[in-house]
Design an enzyme around this catalytic site. Structure first.
Site, PDB file in Angstrom:
ATOM      1  N   GLU A   8       0.813  -1.209   0.000  1.00 24.41           N
ATOM      2  CA  GLU A   8       0.000   0.000   0.000  1.00 24.41           C
ATOM      3  C   GLU A   8       0.857   1.275   0.000  1.00 24.41           C
ATOM      4  O   GLU A   8       1.779   1.422   0.806  1.00 24.41           O
ATOM      5  CB  GLU A   8      -0.920  -0.022   1.239  1.00 24.41           C
ATOM      6  N   THR A  39      -5.979   1.618  -5.492  1.00 27.02           N
ATOM      7  CA  THR A  39      -5.608   0.204  -5.392  1.00 27.02           C
ATOM      8  C   THR A  39      -6.321  -0.637  -6.440  1.00 27.02           C
ATOM      9  O   THR A  39      -5.721  -1.498  -7.093  1.00 27.02           O
ATOM     10  CB  THR A  39      -5.981  -0.368  -4.006  1.00 27.02           C
ATOM     11  N   HIS A  59      -1.668   3.142   4.800  1.00 22.65           N
ATOM     12  CA  HIS A  59      -2.658   3.903   4.037  1.00 22.65           C
ATOM     13  C   HIS A  59      -2.879   5.224   4.741  1.00 22.65           C
ATOM     14  O   HIS A  59      -2.836   5.291   5.964  1.00 22.65           O
ATOM     15  CB  HIS A  59      -3.972   3.109   3.978  1.00 22.65           C
ATOM     16  N   ASP A 118       1.304  -0.146  -5.015  1.00 27.48           N
ATOM     17  CA  ASP A 118       0.046   0.008  -5.762  1.00 27.48           C
ATOM     18  C   ASP A 118      -0.107   1.400  -6.382  1.00 27.48           C
ATOM     19  O   ASP A 118      -0.590   1.552  -7.494  1.00 27.48           O
ATOM     20  CB  ASP A 118      -1.173  -0.381  -4.920  1.00 27.48           C
ATOM     21  N   HIS A 119       0.341   2.441  -5.664  1.00 27.97           N
ATOM     22  CA  HIS A 119       0.204   3.822  -6.164  1.00 27.97           C
ATOM     23  C   HIS A 119       0.944   4.734  -5.198  1.00 27.97           C
ATOM     24  O   HIS A 119       1.429   4.268  -4.176  1.00 27.97           O
ATOM     25  CB  HIS A 119      -1.264   4.248  -6.273  1.00 27.97           C
TER      26      HIS A 119
HETATM   27  C1  GP9 Z   1      -9.161  -0.627   0.420  1.00 26.95           C
HETATM   28  C2  GP9 Z   1      -7.713  -0.543   0.124  1.00 26.95           C
HETATM   29  C3  GP9 Z   1      -7.261   0.868   0.023  1.00 26.95           C
HETATM   30  O1  GP9 Z   1      -9.669  -1.916   0.418  1.00 26.95           O
HETATM   31  O2  GP9 Z   1      -7.408  -1.284  -0.991  1.00 26.95           O
HETATM   32  O3  GP9 Z   1      -7.746   1.466  -1.086  1.00 26.95           O
HETATM   33  P1  GP9 Z   1      -7.084   2.761  -1.744  1.00 26.95           P
HETATM   34  O4  GP9 Z   1      -7.676   3.929  -1.070  1.00 26.95           O
HETATM   35  O5  GP9 Z   1      -5.618   2.696  -1.548  1.00 26.95           O
HETATM   36  O6  GP9 Z   1      -7.458   2.653  -3.158  1.00 26.95           O
HETATM   37 MN    MN Z   2      -3.967   1.581  -2.105  1.00 27.20          MN
END
Ligand code: GP9
Ligand code: MN
Length: 625
Positions: A251, A295, A410, A469-470
């Site tokens: 994340e 994500t 996150h 992921d980003h």
């Molecule tokens: C939520 C998690 C976070 O299930 O994947 O989402 P994001 O805000 O990073 O897209």
């Molecule tokens: Mn994410």
């Protein structure tokens, strides 16, 4: 005047108020909505109002007896919507969305057990209807004609209430309507009725675009993709054949934390050391290509080798499309395909989209034991997520193809003192300060995951793909980032900051090295498929194998910026990578066309649902359509 209005419209007003109360009670009693503060409770309380006014206003088009009947019918329909969601929720722990109504398998599941899901007291939802019917029979109610101006005012006031509602909701959850996020979040913020209207709009927009598309459109795209195909490196093709696959979606991690420290404390000791491992292929020039779907967009890229959408989350807007995603292919090759993520299954519409992508199993929140002590921020802490996931893995038939989605790192990057391996930084920007500490935590939990797989004897026969992921730190934090990195964050630097880690770790391989190629998440599918010994030359894909000797250094970001071997193009400016300074536009020109074309082709496939016209087995356009 007020008294007059109240008597004249008593049935409508009473019905409306009761509908409001019923909606709120159903939210509280039948749904498990997590309310975190007083503002959220207030939003929940007011959110049925705009639609209740809107619904009841239709009765005003009628006068006399017809109005009473209209009121009853509107009440019946609205109550039925609540009732249907209530029953559906009991079984699926989710809210009804239009696609599932037409998914026979889902409804089939429900069919056999539907009677056991309805409780006698559910009928209380309709009690007021009986009361009103009797009341209307007994008393002669006046219901004179209402002027269209007055009706207009009532509709306008429902709109105003809606705007106020969304206004307050946006303070709690910015971009709620553009990004969708989660059904639960939508119900919490705009209410059940508005949610259904919103869902209907999204679905019909997609349906309309699909209806306009035809098979001829895929021909150009197919030609482009085939011409762009890059042969795998024979040395690497099948390098992980027969192995299990463990992908870890890390994340919000960006490359700048790697090999870096904050106040002398190393931020990612495990990931730093993993880079040096003889079994690791590490890609320092790898970019995320996500848009608003964050994500979920990265998951989309990974599974399809297509780009996500320029706005909205494709997981929400086009979950009903035909995809030819890697989980589906791998399932056919005998892999057990699964996702593991300790969050609400409906977040990003995953429960529905994963079916479309061909995943066999989704271990979501309900499959994890989540206690308050083991949770922080968005839920279960990564270390416990991994710990419990290992137990799930033991049950999986081999070979398996799995994706683990971490969560602790996150935004807003909260952590308890006991989990801090390094202290927060001390700039004026709390978000950036905390980020380092939660990244460090994630690094540790990935290490623990590796350790437990080694202890359990589940490490050797597995290929690991670890990727970011980003971004985690947005451009709003450029000031603190500039301070940390000791340079001004120009558009060039901002684009370079979109680099996220990519590790391909194959135990026993022994030939690991740093792979300089410029690439992005769109390249993961062909890369992984080829490592597993599966050809992809028949697929529609925009990425290419990161190990291919024929590869061109290239990554296009979702906003149209792109990166090549020597240049970065963003904000209409071509930058020299070496100096970070603007250079002649012509140096970027040839790639600009490629970047635009790829994004456009990918969008067209999604909007037109064009893969339904393509046969991945033969690599040909279907002739029967
Ligand atoms: C939520 C998690 C976070 O299930 O994947 O989402 P994001 O805000 O990073 O897209
Ligand atoms: Mn994410």
């Amino acid at each position: 005047m007020l008294k007059n209005t109240l008597t004249k419209y008593q049935i409508i007003i009473l019905t409306g108020v009761l509908l409001w109360i019923k909606s709120y009670l159903v939210y509280k009693i039948s749904f498990d909505l997590k309310i975190e503060n007083a503002v959220q409770e207030l939003i929940l309380l007011i959110n049925p109002l705009s639609s209740v006014v809107f619904i009841m206003a239709f009765a005003l088009f009628f006068s006399g007896r017809a109005r009473n009947i209209a009121t009853l019918i509107l009440n019946l329909v609205a109550s039925f919507v609540l009732f249907a969601n209530m029953v559906y929720y009991r079984f699926f722990n989710d809210f009804i969305t239009i696609p599932v109504l037409f998914q026979t398998s889902n409804m089939g599941d429900l069919g056999s057990s539907i009677t056991s899901l309805i409780y006698p007291y559910d009928l209380l939802l309709f009690a007021d209807l009986i009361f009103f019917a009797v009341f209307m029979k007994m008393r002669k109610l006046e219901a004179p004609k209402v002027s269209s101006k007055k009706i207009g005012i009532v509709f306008a006031s429902s709109l105003i209430i809606f705007i106020v509602n969304v206004g307050i909701a946006e303070t709690e959850r910015p971009q709620l309507l553009t990004r969708s996020f989660d059904r639960e979040m939508l119900i919490k913020n705009i209410g059940a009725y508005n949610y259904h209207a919103y869902d209907a709009i999204i679905q019909s927009k997609a349906k309309a675009q699909r209806a306009l598309a035809d098979g001829s459109e895929i021909a150009d795209i197919e030609n482009y993709v085939k011409a762009d195909y890059k042969k795998p490196d024979p040395e690497m093709f099948g390098a992980a054949e027969g192995k299990n696959v463990v992908m870890v979606s890390m994340e919000s991690i960006q490359n700048f934390v790697l090999d870096n420290d904050v106040e002398g404390n190393e931020i990612t000791p495990f990931l730093n050391q993993l880079k040096e491992d003889k079994d690791t292929y590490y890609f320092p020039n790898f970019y995320h290509q996500t848009g608003q779907g964050k994500t979920s967009d990265s998951e989309f890229l990974l599974a399809n080798s297509m780009y996500p959408l320029p706005s909205g989350a494709v997981f929400f807007t086009h979950s009903q499309n035909e995809y030819q995603a890697s989980p589906e292919t791998l399932k056919e090759k005998g892999y057990f395909t699964a996702n593991l993520h300790a969050n609400n299954k409906s977040f990003w519409n995953r429960d529905i989209m994963y079916n479309s992508l061909g995943y066999e199993k989704f271990y979501s929140l309900a499959d994890y034991e989540v206690t308050p002590e083991q949770s922080i921020g968005w839920g279960l802490k990564d270390e416990f997520f991994f710990q419990q996931s290992v137990d799930h893995m033991k049950e999986m038939p081999e070979p398996y193809y799995t994706k683990f989605i971490t969560l602790t790192n996150h935004f807003p990057f909260s952590l308890e003192k006991e989990d801090e391996f390094i202290p927060e930084w001390n700039s004026n920007d709390g978000t950036v300060n905390r980020y380092f500490t939660t990244v460090r935590y994630m690094d540790e939990s990935v290490k623990m995951f590796f350790d437990s797989l080694k202890n359990e004897g589940m490490y050797e026969d597995t290929m690991f793909v670890l990727y970011g992921d980003h971004y985690g730190i947005s451009e709003n934090h450029n000031k603190a980032m500039g301070e940390y990195l000791g340079k001004e964050i120009t558009p060039f630097e901002s684009t370079q900051l979109q680099q996220v880690p990519l590790y391909i770790h194959i135990p026993g391989d022994g030939n690991g090295k740093v792979m300089d190629t410029v690439g992005g998440q769109v390249d993961l599918r062909p890369t992984i498929m080829h490592l597993l010994g599966i050809e992809t030359k028949n697929s529609i894909q925009f990425g290419s194998d990161l190990f291919s000797k024929e590869r061109q250094d290239f990554a296009v970001l979702r906003d149209g910026s792109f990166i090549t071997k020597d240049h970065v193009y963003t904000d209409n400016t071509c930058y020299d990578k070496e100096t970070g300074e603007p250079t002649e536009k012509s140096s970027c020109e040839s790639f600009k066309e490629k970047a635009e074309k790829e994004l456009d082709y990918s969008d067209r496939i999604i909007y037109g649902d064009l893969l339904r016209f393509f046969d991945p087995k033969t690599g040909q356009i279907k002739t029967d359509k």
